[in-house]
Design a protein around this motif. Structure first.
Motif, PDB file in Angstrom:
ATOM      1  N   GLU A 173     -23.489  35.425 -61.871  1.00 51.95           N
ATOM      2  CA  GLU A 173     -22.264  35.743 -61.131  1.00 51.95           C
ATOM      3  C   GLU A 173     -21.733  37.082 -61.631  1.00 51.95           C
ATOM      4  O   GLU A 173     -22.052  37.515 -62.746  1.00 51.95           O
ATOM      5  CB  GLU A 173     -21.214  34.647 -61.358  1.00 51.95           C
ATOM      6  CG  GLU A 173     -21.641  33.287 -60.842  1.00 51.95           C
ATOM      7  CD  GLU A 173     -21.795  33.229 -59.329  1.00 51.95           C
ATOM      8  OE1 GLU A 173     -21.094  33.977 -58.616  1.00 51.95           O
ATOM      9  OE2 GLU A 173     -22.634  32.441 -58.852  1.00 51.95           O
ATOM     10  N   PRO A 174     -20.894  37.761 -60.843  1.00 51.92           N
ATOM     11  CA  PRO A 174     -20.323  39.042 -61.277  1.00 51.92           C
ATOM     12  C   PRO A 174     -19.573  38.882 -62.600  1.00 51.92           C
ATOM     13  O   PRO A 174     -18.818  37.935 -62.768  1.00 51.92           O
ATOM     14  CB  PRO A 174     -19.343  39.410 -60.155  1.00 51.92           C
ATOM     15  CG  PRO A 174     -19.613  38.488 -59.043  1.00 51.92           C
ATOM     16  CD  PRO A 174     -20.399  37.336 -59.551  1.00 51.92           C
ATOM     17  N   HIS A 175     -19.829  39.794 -63.531  1.00 51.71           N
ATOM     18  CA  HIS A 175     -19.147  39.720 -64.825  1.00 51.71           C
ATOM     19  C   HIS A 175     -18.597  41.072 -65.270  1.00 51.71           C
ATOM     20  O   HIS A 175     -18.051  41.193 -66.357  1.00 51.71           O
ATOM     21  CB  HIS A 175     -20.049  39.110 -65.898  1.00 51.71           C
ATOM     22  CG  HIS A 175     -21.408  39.740 -66.019  1.00 51.71           C
ATOM     23  ND1 HIS A 175     -21.592  41.018 -66.447  1.00 51.71           N
ATOM     24  CD2 HIS A 175     -22.635  39.237 -65.754  1.00 51.71           C
ATOM     25  CE1 HIS A 175     -22.896  41.301 -66.462  1.00 51.71           C
ATOM     26  NE2 HIS A 175     -23.545  40.235 -66.031  1.00 51.71           N
ATOM     27  N   GLY A 176     -18.752  42.084 -64.447  1.00 50.49           N
ATOM     28  CA  GLY A 176     -18.094  43.359 -64.716  1.00 50.49           C
ATOM     29  C   GLY A 176     -18.742  44.253 -65.755  1.00 50.49           C
ATOM     30  O   GLY A 176     -18.180  45.278 -66.117  1.00 50.49           O
ATOM     31  N   THR A 177     -19.928  43.886 -66.282  1.00 51.14           N
ATOM     32  CA  THR A 177     -20.628  44.772 -67.214  1.00 51.14           C
ATOM     33  C   THR A 177     -21.990  45.116 -66.614  1.00 51.14           C
ATOM     34  O   THR A 177     -22.410  44.551 -65.610  1.00 51.14           O
ATOM     35  CB  THR A 177     -20.825  44.137 -68.609  1.00 51.14           C
ATOM     36  OG1 THR A 177     -21.765  43.074 -68.506  1.00 51.14           O
ATOM     37  CG2 THR A 177     -19.508  43.625 -69.174  1.00 51.14           C
ATOM     38  N   ARG A 178     -22.698  46.023 -67.263  1.00 50.43           N
ATOM     39  CA  ARG A 178     -24.008  46.472 -66.765  1.00 50.43           C
ATOM     40  C   ARG A 178     -25.165  45.631 -67.297  1.00 50.43           C
ATOM     41  O   ARG A 178     -26.269  45.705 -66.795  1.00 50.43           O
ATOM     42  CB  ARG A 178     -24.222  47.931 -67.162  1.00 50.43           C
ATOM     43  CG  ARG A 178     -23.244  48.878 -66.507  1.00 50.43           C
ATOM     44  CD  ARG A 178     -23.413  50.318 -66.989  1.00 50.43           C
ATOM     45  NE  ARG A 178     -24.799  50.721 -66.950  1.00 50.43           N
ATOM     46  CZ  ARG A 178     -25.366  51.560 -67.816  1.00 50.43           C
ATOM     47  NH1 ARG A 178     -24.647  52.107 -68.779  1.00 50.43           N
ATOM     48  NH2 ARG A 178     -26.633  51.894 -67.714  1.00 50.43           N
ATOM     49  N   GLN A 179     -24.942  44.826 -68.335  1.00 50.90           N
ATOM     50  CA  GLN A 179     -26.023  44.097 -68.979  1.00 50.90           C
ATOM     51  C   GLN A 179     -26.393  42.834 -68.212  1.00 50.90           C
ATOM     52  O   GLN A 179     -25.534  42.103 -67.743  1.00 50.90           O
ATOM     53  CB  GLN A 179     -25.638  43.702 -70.408  1.00 50.90           C
ATOM     54  CG  GLN A 179     -25.586  44.849 -71.377  1.00 50.90           C
ATOM     55  CD  GLN A 179     -24.346  45.693 -71.212  1.00 50.90           C
ATOM     56  OE1 GLN A 179     -23.314  45.217 -70.779  1.00 50.90           O
ATOM     57  NE2 GLN A 179     -24.443  46.971 -71.553  1.00 50.90           N
ATOM     58  N   ALA A 214     -21.075  43.576 -59.725  1.00 51.02           N
ATOM     59  CA  ALA A 214     -19.907  43.258 -58.901  1.00 51.02           C
ATOM     60  C   ALA A 214     -20.192  42.155 -57.886  1.00 51.02           C
ATOM     61  O   ALA A 214     -19.301  41.760 -57.146  1.00 51.02           O
ATOM     62  CB  ALA A 214     -19.427  44.514 -58.181  1.00 51.02           C
ATOM     63  N   ARG A 215     -21.436  41.673 -57.834  1.00 54.15           N
ATOM     64  CA  ARG A 215     -21.769  40.590 -56.907  1.00 54.15           C
ATOM     65  C   ARG A 215     -22.832  39.704 -57.553  1.00 54.15           C
ATOM     66  O   ARG A 215     -23.470  40.091 -58.539  1.00 54.15           O
ATOM     67  CB  ARG A 215     -22.283  41.153 -55.580  1.00 54.15           C
ATOM     68  CG  ARG A 215     -23.563  41.950 -55.718  1.00 54.15           C
ATOM     69  CD  ARG A 215     -24.092  42.445 -54.365  1.00 54.15           C
ATOM     70  NE  ARG A 215     -25.261  43.267 -54.543  1.00 54.15           N
ATOM     71  CZ  ARG A 215     -26.492  42.810 -54.750  1.00 54.15           C
ATOM     72  NH1 ARG A 215     -26.730  41.526 -54.794  1.00 54.15           N
ATOM     73  NH2 ARG A 215     -27.511  43.651 -54.906  1.00 54.15           N
ATOM     74  N   ARG A 216     -23.002  38.506 -56.998  1.00 56.20           N
ATOM     75  CA  ARG A 216     -24.015  37.589 -57.528  1.00 56.20           C
ATOM     76  C   ARG A 216     -25.392  38.231 -57.381  1.00 56.20           C
ATOM     77  O   ARG A 216     -25.670  38.899 -56.385  1.00 56.20           O
ATOM     78  CB  ARG A 216     -23.975  36.281 -56.752  1.00 56.20           C
ATOM     79  CG  ARG A 216     -24.872  35.229 -57.334  1.00 56.20           C
ATOM     80  CD  ARG A 216     -24.676  33.916 -56.590  1.00 56.20           C
ATOM     81  NE  ARG A 216     -25.184  32.827 -57.382  1.00 56.20           N
ATOM     82  CZ  ARG A 216     -25.888  31.839 -56.872  1.00 56.20           C
ATOM     83  NH1 ARG A 216     -26.135  31.785 -55.581  1.00 56.20           N
ATOM     84  NH2 ARG A 216     -26.319  30.878 -57.655  1.00 56.20           N
TER      85      ARG A 216
END
Length: 191
Positions: A8-14, A46-48
């Motif tokens: 799910e979206p988590h706001g980081t790049r990893q 930003a998205r699943r």
């Protein structure tokens, strides 16, 4: 071992992979896993997303520490308070065996330190405040303190973050890993 991940979206790049990652595919694009063993997106998630990762089980992976890795994983900031080096040195004492030093340092945290998600305000260096002041912190505080103390004794160490645990969902034959399972710990090279 190939594992399919749904994140799910988590706001980081990893993005996350189990064990020792060797590759990943996001859609039709193959991703390379660098020396740091991190899978990163160009922008924060930003998205699943669905991706497939390939990993080598840790118990089958042997690794020698290269000189550049030893240098990287023993590096300390020039601004590190001397009191932290002094504390680590006093705990290690005359012991020079890396495993014994690591055991002494880990045992130190079982005496008078408290795990809490709310940390008292600190003035000055946050790590110094944790180690020598309020002695209250969450996993990142304990991991940072141990890694820095190991490094100050010449033992290569790094902080690893990820997820610890999850719930198996038999109906779908998958593991559900929630944000509450996020954790940080230390890896040290003991020879």
């Amino acid at each position: 071992k190939r594992i399919t991940y749904f994140v799910e979206p988590h706001g980081t790049r990893q993005l996350f992979l189990l064990e020792t990652p060797s590759g990943a595919a996001i859609g039709a694009r193959t991703q390379t896993i660098g020396a740091a063993r991190v899978l990163q997106l160009p922008l924060p998630l930003a998205r699943r997303i669905r991706y497939v990762g390939t990993s080598v089980p840790a118990d089958r992976f042997t690794e020698r520490l290269l000189p550049e890795d030893r240098s990287l994983n023993t590096r300390l900031p020039a601004t590190l308070p001397a009191s932290i080096r002094t504390l680590a040195g006093s705990i290690a004492g005359s012991e020079r065996d890396p495993a014994a030093v690591a055991a002494r340092l880990m045992a130190h945290f079982s005496r008078g330190y408290t795990y809490a998600l709310q940390v008292p305000e600190s003035s000055g260096d946050p790590l110094e405040s944790f180690l020598l002041g309020h002695r209250t912190g969450y996993c990142e505080y304990f991991a940072a303190a141990l890694a820095v103390m190991l490094r100050s004794q010449g033992i290569p160490a790094r902080i690893v973050s990820g997820y610890l645990g999850g719930d198996y969902v038999p109906a779908g034959a998958y593991y559900l890993v929630r944000q509450a399972a996020a954790h940080a710990w230390v890896e040290a090279y003991l020879g």
